[in-house]
Design a protein around this motif. Structure first.
Motif, PDB file in Angstrom:
ATOM      1  N   PHE A 292      39.983  41.644  36.846  1.00 52.26           N
ATOM      2  CA  PHE A 292      39.104  41.134  35.795  1.00 52.26           C
ATOM      3  C   PHE A 292      39.438  39.686  35.455  1.00 52.26           C
ATOM      4  N   THR A 313      34.452  44.282  38.480  1.00 51.61           N
ATOM      5  CA  THR A 313      34.675  44.208  37.036  1.00 51.61           C
ATOM      6  C   THR A 313      33.568  43.392  36.379  1.00 51.61           C
ATOM      7  N   ILE A 324      36.807  43.997  28.637  1.00 51.57           N
ATOM      8  CA  ILE A 324      36.356  44.641  29.863  1.00 51.57           C
ATOM      9  C   ILE A 324      35.181  45.568  29.548  1.00 51.57           C
TER      10      ILE A 324
END
Length: 330
Positions: A292, A313, A324
């Motif tokens: 990420f 991601t 996230i």
């Protein structure tokens, strides 16, 4: 004269072979004097040397050093994942193959998990504290999320034990080397808490009803479908409780990856949910965090145990800062 000419030709061939090789160059910066490159960017630009994959993708770093690229850190934390389940701990039953367009036709009359050694695995601190978090959330994205003081304490305890693993220690070192974590000893912990556990809206006009942890590791429901849900422990526990019905596999790959079709919460369908099988909670949180921060809203290409894996991601664009929205193996 012909001996001199032959010597020149052979010298040229040897120089060309060296220039086209990653021997001794893995992770090095761009060198315009070379015909090809040997760092993680070469895959994107299409100028990798022919032996980049065999020499550099997943090649171990020197002892005590911090890996310089995604392949190196992914391989390192895979090796450090001492809490990963062995083949004797878990037995699965794939049964029938299905597709995302099947509409939920059941191709599996038996559960996916035949056996999980709970006594061994779930007594490990990262597992037991991870499991304590799974019942802290309302699965509906339309329901306002609220965590009690006790539930936030459970979150803190999980972070305590996760950060006390070599997997997370190596992850922090790598991210600091990339300038993605800075500050004192608590900075990495604060970043994990913000990325994974901060509650947020999933739409600009929605309620505060979600978090990265809930979506990826617990699973959510929206309208008439399941969203997120990319963790084998949650899958096993919900299947064991009779709340999840495995319909068959859409895809299978190594190392121990499945794209499964299943229904959850009164028959809501997940046409394909991908997850690792047997990896520890700390490994999954670590590799998703790395991908990420290194490749947000993109595919993160790594190698695990000699196999190519892509991690996808996304950031939650409906909330300020970085949180996230989802992360999963492809």
């Amino acid at each position: 004269m012909w001996l001199l000419t032959l010597t020149v030709i052979l010298s040229g061939l040897l120089w060309t072979a060296h220039a086209d090789s990653c021997a001794g160059r893995c992770g090095s910066g761009v060198d315009s004097s070379k015909n090809c490159q040997c760092n993680s960017h070469c895959e994107r630009f299409g100028d990798c040397c022919s032996d980049y994959d065999s020499l550099c993708n997943g090649a171990p770093s020197p002892p005590g050093s911090t890996p310089t690229d995604l392949h190196g850190i992914a391989s390192l934390i895979w090796e450090k994942d001492v809490n990963r389940a062995s083949s004797s701990h878990i037995t699965v039953n794939y049964q029938g193959h299905t597709s995302t367009s099947s509409g939920g036709v059941d191709k599996a009359t038996h559960p996916y998990f035949t056996h999980v050694n709970e006594a061994v695995l779930f007594s490990r601190p990262t597992y037991s504290h991870f499991i304590s978090l799974l019942d802290n959330y309302d699965h509906s994205v339309d329901a306002t999320e609220y965590l009690s003081e006790h539930q936030w304490h459970e979150t803190d305890r999980f972070l305590d034990v996760a950060l006390d693993t070599d997997v997370m220690r190596e992850t922090e070192k790598f991210l600091r080397s990339k300038g993605l974590v800075s500050g004192g000893s608590s900075a990495f912990r604060s970043k994990l808490h913000s990325l994974w556990f901060e509650l947020y809206k999933r739409s600009s006009n929605g309620k505060i009803s979600s978090s990265g942890f809930e979506h990826v590791f617990v699973g959510e429901t929206k309208s008439n479908s399941v969203t997120g849900f990319h963790n084998w422990i949650q899958f096993y526990l919900e299947e064991k409780r009779g709340r999840l019905d495995y319909k068959g596999y859409v895809s299978r790959s190594q190392p121990d990856l499945i794209g499964s079709q299943f229904s959850w919460h009164q028959g809501l369908l997940k046409s394909k949910g991908t997850f690792f099988v047997g990896t520890s909670p700390e490994f999954e949180m670590a590799i998703y965090t790395i991908c990420f921060l290194m490749k947000p809203n993109d595919s993160c290409h790594i190698r695990l145990n000699g196999h190519s894996v892509s991690i996808k991601t996304y950031d939650n664009s409906n909330w300020s800062g970085k949180q996230i929205a989802t992360a999963y193996p492809m």
